[in-house]
Design a protein around this motif. Structure first.
Motif, mmCIF file in Angstrom:
data_model
loop_
_atom_site.group_PDB
_atom_site.id
_atom_site.type_symbol
_atom_site.label_atom_id
_atom_site.label_comp_id
_atom_site.label_asym_id
_atom_site.label_seq_id
_atom_site.Cartn_x
_atom_site.Cartn_y
_atom_site.Cartn_z
ATOM 1 N N ASP A 6 0.840 -1.185 0.000
ATOM 2 C CA ASP A 6 0.000 0.000 0.000
ATOM 3 C C ASP A 6 0.890 1.255 0.000
ATOM 4 N N LEU A 7 1.184 1.770 -1.196
ATOM 5 C CA LEU A 7 2.081 2.928 -1.313
ATOM 6 C C LEU A 7 1.525 4.161 -0.617
ATOM 7 N N GLU A 8 0.220 4.343 -0.618
ATOM 8 C CA GLU A 8 -0.390 5.517 0.009
ATOM 9 C C GLU A 8 -0.121 5.563 1.511
ATOM 10 N N ARG A 9 -0.015 4.412 2.149
ATOM 11 C CA ARG A 9 0.188 4.377 3.605
ATOM 12 C C ARG A 9 1.645 4.595 4.005
ATOM 13 N N LYS A 11 3.295 7.208 3.776
ATOM 14 C CA LYS A 11 3.396 8.530 4.401
ATOM 15 C C LYS A 11 3.206 8.452 5.911
ATOM 16 N N GLU A 12 2.400 7.494 6.368
ATOM 17 C CA GLU A 12 2.196 7.305 7.812
ATOM 18 C C GLU A 12 3.493 6.940 8.519
ATOM 19 N N THR A 16 8.438 9.928 1.898
ATOM 20 C CA THR A 16 7.953 10.988 1.019
ATOM 21 C C THR A 16 8.282 10.616 -0.423
ATOM 22 N N GLU A 17 7.514 11.177 -1.339
ATOM 23 C CA GLU A 17 7.821 11.003 -2.757
ATOM 24 C C GLU A 17 9.005 11.887 -3.090
ATOM 25 N N LYS A 27 6.804 5.782 -9.298
ATOM 26 C CA LYS A 27 7.187 6.831 -8.358
ATOM 27 C C LYS A 27 8.208 6.281 -7.364
ATOM 28 N N TYR A 29 10.008 6.622 -3.649
ATOM 29 C CA TYR A 29 9.764 7.097 -2.290
ATOM 30 C C TYR A 29 11.035 6.900 -1.480
ATOM 31 N N ASN A 57 7.896 -1.792 -6.199
ATOM 32 C CA ASN A 57 7.564 -1.488 -4.810
ATOM 33 C C ASN A 57 8.472 -2.158 -3.779
ATOM 34 N N VAL A 92 1.127 -3.140 5.522
ATOM 35 C CA VAL A 92 1.583 -2.145 4.563
ATOM 36 C C VAL A 92 2.642 -2.760 3.655
#
Length: 101
Positions: A6-9, A11-12, A16-17, A27, A29, A57, A92
């Motif tokens: 889960d790339l969106e998580r 940030k938790e 950062t990108e 992308k 990170y 990923n 994650v």
């Protein structure tokens, strides 16, 4: 090897990108884990996702050396793997059993 589900998580967990993409259009990170300085040599320990030459990923640890003109003393980079364990528990990331290319 760990793979992000889960790339969106990310940030938790402080990732950062970078604002760039690898040659496959994915992308990239990153997260700085720590800095170590000995004399005029400095090394940065970071975690990277989607760097060149890796599977999609995949998380890798990177230690980049750099030379500087200042002597800031010695700072040891200490990093427990608790965070990776928490990311595994939170689903994650997953442990990949695939052989390395």
């Amino acid at each position: 090897m760990f793979v992000v589900k889960d790339l969106e998580r990310l940030k938790e967990y402080g990732f950062t990108e970078t604002g760039s993409k690898n040659s496959r259009g994915r992308k990239v990170y990153w997260k700085e884990v720590g800095v170590s300085t000995i004399g005029c040599a400095t090394a940065y320990l970071t975690l990277l996702v989607n760097t060149e030459g890796t599977r999609e990923n995949e998380i890798i640890a990177c230690c980049e050396p750099e030379f500087s003109d200042t002597d800031d003393g010695v700072q040891t980079v200490m990093w427990a793997f608790d965070e990776l364990s928490e990311m595994l528990h939170d689903d994650v990331i997953v442990w990949s059993k695939l052989p390395r290319p």
